[in-house]
Enzyme design. Structure first.
Site, PDB file in Angstrom:
ATOM      1  N   ASP A   1      10.290  78.488  11.410  1.00 43.51           N
ATOM      2  CA  ASP A   1      10.075  77.466  10.385  1.00 43.51           C
ATOM      3  C   ASP A   1       8.721  76.670  10.351  1.00 43.51           C
ATOM      4  O   ASP A   1       7.636  77.334  11.044  1.00 43.51           O
ATOM      5  CB  ASP A   1      11.011  76.311  10.746  1.00 43.51           C
ATOM      6  CG  ASP A   1      11.438  75.587   9.608  1.00 43.51           C
ATOM      7  OD1 ASP A   1      11.090  75.650   8.493  1.00 43.51           O
ATOM      8  OD2 ASP A   1      12.610  75.156   9.679  1.00 43.51           O
TER       9      ASP A   1
ATOM     10  N   ASP B   1      14.170  74.053   0.596  1.00 44.59           N
ATOM     11  CA  ASP B   1      15.757  74.175   0.753  1.00 44.59           C
ATOM     12  C   ASP B   1      16.665  74.241  -0.426  1.00 44.59           C
ATOM     13  O   ASP B   1      16.379  73.384  -1.324  1.00 44.59           O
ATOM     14  CB  ASP B   1      16.076  73.256   1.732  1.00 44.59           C
ATOM     15  CG  ASP B   1      15.574  73.274   3.143  1.00 44.59           C
ATOM     16  OD1 ASP B   1      14.674  74.343   3.360  1.00 44.59           O
ATOM     17  OD2 ASP B   1      16.119  72.858   3.967  1.00 44.59           O
TER      18      ASP B   1
ATOM     19  N   TRP C   1       8.805  78.212   3.034  1.00 43.00           N
ATOM     20  CA  TRP C   1       9.012  77.672   1.983  1.00 43.00           C
ATOM     21  C   TRP C   1       8.104  77.848   0.813  1.00 43.00           C
ATOM     22  O   TRP C   1       8.136  77.089  -0.042  1.00 43.00           O
ATOM     23  CB  TRP C   1       8.982  75.929   2.131  1.00 43.00           C
ATOM     24  CG  TRP C   1       9.323  75.436   3.352  1.00 43.00           C
ATOM     25  CD1 TRP C   1      10.688  75.700   4.005  1.00 43.00           C
ATOM     26  CD2 TRP C   1       8.763  74.529   4.255  1.00 43.00           C
ATOM     27  NE1 TRP C   1      10.910  74.827   5.138  1.00 43.00           N
ATOM     28  CE2 TRP C   1       9.805  74.256   5.413  1.00 43.00           C
ATOM     29  CE3 TRP C   1       7.567  73.850   4.199  1.00 43.00           C
ATOM     30  CZ2 TRP C   1       9.291  73.399   6.231  1.00 43.00           C
ATOM     31  CZ3 TRP C   1       7.242  72.877   5.372  1.00 43.00           C
ATOM     32  CH2 TRP C   1       8.200  72.708   6.451  1.00 43.00           C
ATOM     33  N   GLY C   2       7.499  79.088   0.698  1.00 40.76           N
ATOM     34  CA  GLY C   2       6.682  79.468  -0.227  1.00 40.76           C
ATOM     35  C   GLY C   2       5.331  78.720  -0.597  1.00 40.76           C
ATOM     36  O   GLY C   2       4.820  78.920  -1.697  1.00 40.76           O
TER      37      GLY C   2
HETATM   38  C1  GAL Z   1      14.165  73.570   7.347  1.00 43.43           C
HETATM   39  C2  GAL Z   1      14.645  75.114   6.762  1.00 43.43           C
HETATM   40  C3  GAL Z   1      16.198  75.008   6.588  1.00 43.43           C
HETATM   41  C4  GAL Z   1      16.559  74.509   8.001  1.00 43.43           C
HETATM   42  C5  GAL Z   1      16.097  73.289   8.488  1.00 43.43           C
HETATM   43  C6  GAL Z   1      16.547  72.764  10.106  1.00 43.43           C
HETATM   44  O1  GAL Z   1      12.853  73.676   7.080  1.00 43.43           O
HETATM   45  O2  GAL Z   1      14.189  75.255   5.718  1.00 43.43           O
HETATM   46  O3  GAL Z   1      16.698  76.170   6.341  1.00 43.43           O
HETATM   47  O4  GAL Z   1      16.250  75.739   8.957  1.00 43.43           O
HETATM   48  O5  GAL Z   1      14.652  73.321   8.531  1.00 43.43           O
HETATM   49  O6  GAL Z   1      15.643  71.697  10.544  1.00 43.43           O
END
Ligand code: GAL
Length: 449
Positions: free
Chosen positions: A235, A300, A279-280
């Site tokens: 992430d 998301d 996230w692109g």
């Molecule tokens: C976001 C991610 C989600 C999930 C989340 C967990 O950044 O896009 O898919 O993993 O974090 O905190």
């Protein structure tokens, strides 16, 4: 007379009459650059080029006679061929003739096709524990999801303690995962499935658990060697400022890509599947292929039709980026969640599959409805996603309600096509809610000729 769609450099001459004369006097240079080039019997491209040289703009006119051009061309080709012949062994030795795959070792086939599996986030958020993970893993098998291709069982954020150990390692949360991560992956493997874990390229994960920045090698070893995971979702939260990193976004993700690659070289085990989650924000479709196997293209997803059309719209402009060993990740599936209707969930699944996104189930499998399972187990749609012969996904060829090549999150492109090993695939998406038509999506495959 032979009619050719030929290739004079630069803007093209429009030639239309049967004698090969430019139609309507001096040739025009159509703004769209189209042309068709007639050859008379026995006439070569060079003859034509010289015949029309007066019609070409100054900078395009052949400067040499056709004969000289031919000799020049032949000599040039010979020199290039000789150069390549002499240089080739050296290039081979250095491995430079192979396609540059960066840190991705393709030899074991990991990540060649969009990965399929399960992940805890969309259904459980932080409310996870080993019971939840194993229950869904067992259901993947008993409900026949494994049989249609779902393979990885992924643990997302919130699995660890808030602090690393005094030795510096991430520690599995003692209440949620009392049996430990090795036990968990052993159980998952014993079901014939693979296991996925999550970390973050910054100081902390998005839910403020330890991230891997500065600990990439240590964490890669922990995840794969000690805990036995096969996939890492990585992430983008709590990342250091550029003045600290001094290597930018690509450099930050490269650290873990290199750690995974080095580890695999050392152990001889296949690399973990590396699923980047940036996230692109900085166009990972342009650089992440050299680091991992998939990259999130957007923020998301959520379980609403508005989110589905938004992601479809955004991804329509970068559909070209998915191919073998590197896929746009449109985010995990919401099939079975929220207020998506049956038709909306079907459309969501079909679009994700045909665009070659990873297919990651994100619902409670316990109690999943017949419709949810029917959508997730659609073998014909999955076969296109997992096509072993054709790598790229479908792309839009017309938008429909919205003008072509324009951005509209409620009205994305509606007419799509692409190739599959069995012929052409069409996808039509109905996005017009006002007409009360079902939001269905139709697909047909024409047999290859
Ligand atoms: C976001 C991610 C989600 C999930 C989340 C967990 O950044 O896009 O898919 O993993 O974090 O905190």
């Amino acid at each position: 007379m032979v009619r050719l769609s030929g290739d004079l450099d630069g803007p093209r001459v429009a030639v239309e009459d049967s004698l090969g004369r430019p139609n309507g006097g001096p040739a025009r240079y159509p703004p769209n650059g189209e042309y068709s080039q007639p050859l008379l019997a026995g006439e070569s491209d060079l003859d034509v080029r010289s015949k029309y040289q007066d019609l070409l703009p100054e900078h395009e006119s052949p400067r040499a006679s056709p004969g000289k051009l031919a000799i020049g061309f032949t000599v040039t080709m010979l020199v290039i061929a000789l150069g390549m012949w002499v240089y080739q062994p050296k290039l081979h030795r250095r491995g430079q003739l192979a396609v540059d795959t960066g840190y991705v070792d393709q030899s074991a086939g990991v990540g060649r096709l969009p990965f399929m599996g399960y992940n805890t986030w969309n259904a459980y958020w932080c409310n996870i524990n080993e019971t939840v993970v194993l229950e869904n893993a067992r259901l993947m098998k008993s409900l026949g999801l494994k049989d249609v291709g779902y393979e990885y069982v992924g643990v997302d954020d919130c699995y660890s303690e808030k602090q690393r150990s005094s030795a510096g390692d991430i520690v599995a949360n003692k209440e949620r995962f009392p049996s430990g991560m090795k036990k968990l992956t052993d159980e998952i493997h014993s079901l014939g499935l693979k296991a996925g874990i999550y970390s973050d390229s910054g100081w902390f994960t998005c839910q403020l658990y330890p991230g891997s920045y500065g600990n990439e090698e240590r964490d890669a070893k922990l995840f794969q060697e000690e805990w036995g995971f096969d996939l890492l979702k990585y992430d983008n939260c709590a990342i250091p400022f550029d003045s600290v990193m001094k290597e930018g976004m690509v450099g930050k993700f490269t650290r873990m890509a290199k750690a995974l690659s080095d580890l695999s070289k050392k152990t001889g085990k296949p690399q973990m599947l590396f699923s980047l989650c940036q996230w692109g924000r900085e166009e990972p479709w342009l650089w992440a292929r050299r680091l991992g196997h998939s990259w999130r293209t957007t923020d998301d997803i959520n379980a609403s039709w508005g989110s589905i059309t938004d992601l479809l719209n955004r991804n329509s402009f970068i559909s070209w980026a998915s191919d073998f060993f590197g896929h746009n990740d449109m985010d995990m599936l919401e099939v079975g969640n929220g207020d998506l209707t049956y038709d909306e969930a079907k459309s969501h699944f079909t679009a994700w599959a045909l665009m070659k996104s990873p297919l990651v189930i994100g619902t409670h499998l316990q109690g999943a409805s017949k419709e949810t399972l029917e959508i997730l187990k659609n073998k014909e749609i999955i076969a296109i996603n997992q096509d072993p012969v054709v790598g790229p996904g479908i792309t839009p060829f017309r938008w429909g309600i919205n003008p072509d090549w324009t951005y509209n999150w409620t009205h994305p492109a509606q007419y799509w096509s692409g190739r599959s090993e069995n012929g052409t695939v069409f996808m039509l998406v109905s996005v017009d809610r006002s007409s009360c038509h079902p939001l269905a999506l139709f697909l047909s495959i024409l047999p290859a000729t």
